[in-house]
Design a protein around this motif. Sequence first.
Motif, PDB file in Angstrom:
ATOM      1  N   PRO A   1       0.811  -1.211   0.000  1.00  0.00           N
ATOM      2  CA  PRO A   1       0.000   0.000   0.000  1.00  0.00           C
ATOM      3  C   PRO A   1       0.847   1.265   0.000  1.00  0.00           C
ATOM      4  O   PRO A   1       1.997   1.265   0.453  1.00  0.00           O
ATOM      5  CB  PRO A   1      -0.794  -0.108   1.306  1.00  0.00           C
ATOM      6  N   VAL A   2       0.270   2.334  -0.510  1.00  0.00           N
ATOM      7  CA  VAL A   2       0.880   3.651  -0.386  1.00  0.00           C
ATOM      8  C   VAL A   2       0.958   4.020   1.095  1.00  0.00           C
ATOM      9  O   VAL A   2       1.951   4.549   1.575  1.00  0.00           O
ATOM     10  CB  VAL A   2       0.055   4.699  -1.153  1.00  0.00           C
ATOM     11  N   VAL A   3      -0.098   3.695   1.819  1.00  0.00           N
ATOM     12  CA  VAL A   3      -0.165   3.931   3.255  1.00  0.00           C
ATOM     13  C   VAL A   3      -1.236   3.008   3.822  1.00  0.00           C
ATOM     14  O   VAL A   3      -2.176   2.624   3.118  1.00  0.00           O
ATOM     15  CB  VAL A   3      -0.491   5.421   3.561  1.00  0.00           C
ATOM     16  N   SER A   4      -1.088   2.607   5.078  1.00  0.00           N
ATOM     17  CA  SER A   4      -2.085   1.736   5.704  1.00  0.00           C
ATOM     18  C   SER A   4      -2.106   2.007   7.200  1.00  0.00           C
ATOM     19  O   SER A   4      -1.202   2.644   7.740  1.00  0.00           O
ATOM     20  CB  SER A   4      -1.781   0.254   5.439  1.00  0.00           C
ATOM     21  N   ALA A   5      -3.136   1.501   7.884  1.00  0.00           N
ATOM     22  CA  ALA A   5      -3.249   1.688   9.333  1.00  0.00           C
ATOM     23  C   ALA A   5      -4.203   0.655   9.907  1.00  0.00           C
ATOM     24  O   ALA A   5      -5.196   0.281   9.276  1.00  0.00           O
ATOM     25  CB  ALA A   5      -3.758   3.098   9.664  1.00  0.00           C
TER      26      ALA A   5
ATOM     27  N   SER B   1     -10.463   4.451   8.500  1.00  0.00           N
ATOM     28  CA  SER B   1      -9.801   4.919   9.705  1.00  0.00           C
ATOM     29  C   SER B   1      -9.314   6.340   9.537  1.00  0.00           C
ATOM     30  O   SER B   1      -8.725   6.688   8.509  1.00  0.00           O
ATOM     31  CB  SER B   1      -8.622   4.013  10.059  1.00  0.00           C
ATOM     32  N   ILE B   2      -9.538   7.156  10.551  1.00  0.00           N
ATOM     33  CA  ILE B   2      -9.009   8.517  10.545  1.00  0.00           C
ATOM     34  C   ILE B   2      -7.487   8.487  10.524  1.00  0.00           C
ATOM     35  O   ILE B   2      -6.831   9.408  10.019  1.00  0.00           O
ATOM     36  CB  ILE B   2      -9.529   9.292  11.778  1.00  0.00           C
ATOM     37  N   MET B   3      -6.892   7.397  11.032  1.00  0.00           N
ATOM     38  CA  MET B   3      -5.432   7.305  11.052  1.00  0.00           C
ATOM     39  C   MET B   3      -4.858   7.065   9.656  1.00  0.00           C
ATOM     40  O   MET B   3      -3.685   7.348   9.408  1.00  0.00           O
ATOM     41  CB  MET B   3      -4.973   6.214  12.021  1.00  0.00           C
ATOM     42  N   LEU B   4      -5.662   6.538   8.740  1.00  0.00           N
ATOM     43  CA  LEU B   4      -5.216   6.433   7.358  1.00  0.00           C
ATOM     44  C   LEU B   4      -5.021   7.836   6.787  1.00  0.00           C
ATOM     45  O   LEU B   4      -4.026   8.120   6.105  1.00  0.00           O
ATOM     46  CB  LEU B   4      -6.252   5.659   6.542  1.00  0.00           C
TER      47      LEU B   4
ATOM     48  N   SER C   1      -6.939  -0.917   7.148  1.00  0.00           N
ATOM     49  CA  SER C   1      -7.228  -0.585   5.756  1.00  0.00           C
ATOM     50  C   SER C   1      -6.027   0.106   5.150  1.00  0.00           C
ATOM     51  O   SER C   1      -5.167   0.653   5.860  1.00  0.00           O
ATOM     52  CB  SER C   1      -8.470   0.304   5.639  1.00  0.00           C
ATOM     53  N   GLY C   2      -5.940   0.077   3.822  1.00  0.00           N
ATOM     54  CA  GLY C   2      -4.829   0.681   3.121  1.00  0.00           C
ATOM     55  C   GLY C   2      -5.261   1.237   1.786  1.00  0.00           C
ATOM     56  O   GLY C   2      -6.334   0.904   1.268  1.00  0.00           O
ATOM     57  N   LEU C   3      -4.424   2.096   1.223  1.00  0.00           N
ATOM     58  CA  LEU C   3      -4.641   2.647  -0.110  1.00  0.00           C
ATOM     59  C   LEU C   3      -3.650   1.987  -1.065  1.00  0.00           C
ATOM     60  O   LEU C   3      -2.440   2.058  -0.857  1.00  0.00           O
ATOM     61  CB  LEU C   3      -4.427   4.162  -0.108  1.00  0.00           C
ATOM     62  N   TYR C   4      -4.185   1.338  -2.098  1.00  0.00           N
ATOM     63  CA  TYR C   4      -3.376   0.612  -3.069  1.00  0.00           C
ATOM     64  C   TYR C   4      -3.586   1.218  -4.458  1.00  0.00           C
ATOM     65  O   TYR C   4      -4.732   1.333  -4.911  1.00  0.00           O
ATOM     66  CB  TYR C   4      -3.762  -0.868  -3.099  1.00  0.00           C
ATOM     67  N   MET C   5      -2.497   1.579  -5.130  1.00  0.00           N
ATOM     68  CA  MET C   5      -2.605   2.224  -6.423  1.00  0.00           C
ATOM     69  C   MET C   5      -3.250   1.324  -7.474  1.00  0.00           C
ATOM     70  O   MET C   5      -4.216   1.711  -8.128  1.00  0.00           O
ATOM     71  CB  MET C   5      -1.226   2.681  -6.910  1.00  0.00           C
ATOM     72  N   LEU C   6      -2.718   0.118  -7.665  1.00  0.00           N
ATOM     73  CA  LEU C   6      -3.256  -0.765  -8.706  1.00  0.00           C
ATOM     74  C   LEU C   6      -4.632  -1.281  -8.330  1.00  0.00           C
ATOM     75  O   LEU C   6      -5.557  -1.272  -9.148  1.00  0.00           O
ATOM     76  CB  LEU C   6      -2.309  -1.943  -8.942  1.00  0.00           C
ATOM     77  N   GLN C   7      -4.790  -1.742  -7.093  1.00  0.00           N
ATOM     78  CA  GLN C   7      -6.088  -2.269  -6.664  1.00  0.00           C
ATOM     79  C   GLN C   7      -7.176  -1.221  -6.811  1.00  0.00           C
ATOM     80  O   GLN C   7      -8.311  -1.534  -7.182  1.00  0.00           O
ATOM     81  CB  GLN C   7      -5.984  -2.763  -5.215  1.00  0.00           C
ATOM     82  N   SER C   8      -6.854   0.053  -6.552  1.00  0.00           N
ATOM     83  CA  SER C   8      -7.862   1.109  -6.643  1.00  0.00           C
ATOM     84  C   SER C   8      -8.306   1.355  -8.080  1.00  0.00           C
ATOM     85  O   SER C   8      -9.335   1.982  -8.319  1.00  0.00           O
ATOM     86  CB  SER C   8      -7.336   2.413  -6.038  1.00  0.00           C
TER      87      SER C   8
ATOM     88  N   ASN D   1       0.460 -10.031   6.175  1.00  0.00           N
ATOM     89  CA  ASN D   1       0.806  -8.623   6.338  1.00  0.00           C
ATOM     90  C   ASN D   1       0.024  -7.819   5.312  1.00  0.00           C
ATOM     91  O   ASN D   1      -0.966  -8.316   4.759  1.00  0.00           O
ATOM     92  CB  ASN D   1       2.321  -8.407   6.207  1.00  0.00           C
ATOM     93  N   PHE D   2       0.452  -6.575   5.043  1.00  0.00           N
ATOM     94  CA  PHE D   2      -0.333  -5.714   4.173  1.00  0.00           C
ATOM     95  C   PHE D   2      -0.112  -5.938   2.684  1.00  0.00           C
ATOM     96  O   PHE D   2      -0.687  -5.215   1.856  1.00  0.00           O
ATOM     97  CB  PHE D   2      -0.120  -4.245   4.516  1.00  0.00           C
ATOM     98  N   LEU D   3       0.689  -6.931   2.285  1.00  0.00           N
ATOM     99  CA  LEU D   3       0.907  -7.192   0.870  1.00  0.00           C
ATOM    100  C   LEU D   3      -0.352  -7.785   0.242  1.00  0.00           C
ATOM    101  O   LEU D   3      -0.799  -8.869   0.624  1.00  0.00           O
ATOM    102  CB  LEU D   3       2.088  -8.136   0.666  1.00  0.00           C
ATOM    103  N   LEU D   4      -0.911  -7.086  -0.722  1.00  0.00           N
ATOM    104  CA  LEU D   4      -2.158  -7.494  -1.374  1.00  0.00           C
ATOM    105  C   LEU D   4      -1.843  -8.355  -2.592  1.00  0.00           C
ATOM    106  O   LEU D   4      -1.036  -7.966  -3.439  1.00  0.00           O
ATOM    107  CB  LEU D   4      -2.954  -6.252  -1.777  1.00  0.00           C
TER     108      LEU D   4
END
Length: 417
Positions: A53-57, A165-168, A304-311, A329-332
Amino acid sequence: MAAPMSDTFSFCMDPAGQARRALEVRFISNVKGKGLFATRNIKKGETIFVEKPVVSAQFLWNALYKYRACDHCLRALETAEENAQRLLGKPQALPHPEQCSIRKELHQHCPACQVAYCSAECRQLAWEQYHQVLCLGPSRQDPNHPLSKLQEAWRNIHYPPETSSIMLMARMVATVKQAKDKDWWIKLFAQFCSKTANEEEEIVHKLLGDKFKGQLEVLRVLFTEALYDDHLSRWFSPEGFRSLFALVGTNGQGIGTSSLSQWVHACDALELPPQEREQLDAFINQLYKDIERETGEFLNCEGSGLYMLQSCCNHSCIPNAETSFPDNNFLLHLTALEDIGPGEEICISYLDCCQRERSRHSRNKTLRENYLFVCSCPKCLAQANDPDVTSEEEDEEEEEVEGEPDDAELEDEMTDV
């Protein structure tokens, strides 16, 4: 406008360039935006790409309920046996403990605020990307710290099960604040869809309507007090905050990790004598029944996380691919559910299995409110002439959130992004 290929693939974890050969991002229309299309034959069961992910939390309620996960990659930190004991609420010994992949000797903590990581690598990556801004240091237990107040407000508004999540959002801000090339990161985040409404369809995101204005303003004020930055001043304005909220609501991909699940998969792969296999399978089946009776269905460390390709993957009610997190882990991982030919669009489902079995009316109600579109996949087109009604079971569920909701119901609805 389609995402530049260099940015889109920069988070792909495939050193051989498999994803680049297997797919490409195309602009479809102003309504659908981008899509992923196969550039070669993809076989059923093939991993199309693996993406970080670009970022996750981790979800805040999940952490509060002692679901221990790496603060960066969300890898479960407890052993499978500890996982089972916590979910059961009593001691539980697991057979074949050597099949648990958790390596506690690698775990580390931030020396200032004591958040936990699965490895020195994750601790360093977090520190370099966002944790310098978000580290609470000795104020971690201070309820009056601006970040603590923001998190508490979020928990009071967004009851479990969380889906965002607000933390994202906080980590997005912190990433830009720490970055040397702030404009590159701002451009990257701008590639995610952040529409608050679909004007052509006259749809407004369900969490951004009039009945949630007061709650959103409370969050915005606290968010500003905790994280304001001049480079991102637009994100802190009322409209910019709504767009940021819509971005994580429509693009956030749920992440679930579990050391117990990893142990089960490892046990499934063991070559055992028939009688021993039968005993192990019976033990695992009973274990899950006991856990479900004690804990319900919330078994995983979740975030949750933000993923460039998945999005870039569009929705279909009959998807030809699905996402999963087999590495704990967070690897999609995006995996083909059927053979996909060159030029064919790769689609996932934004709905879970139960939701996909509902009527076209119910499916589109969920998609309209949460993702701002009306589905036109082959299944929905085939059911276009079906009456706009739901089954009795669906009606009962929808009645719970319709009508004149009280404050508690408003808060519950905030969970359903």
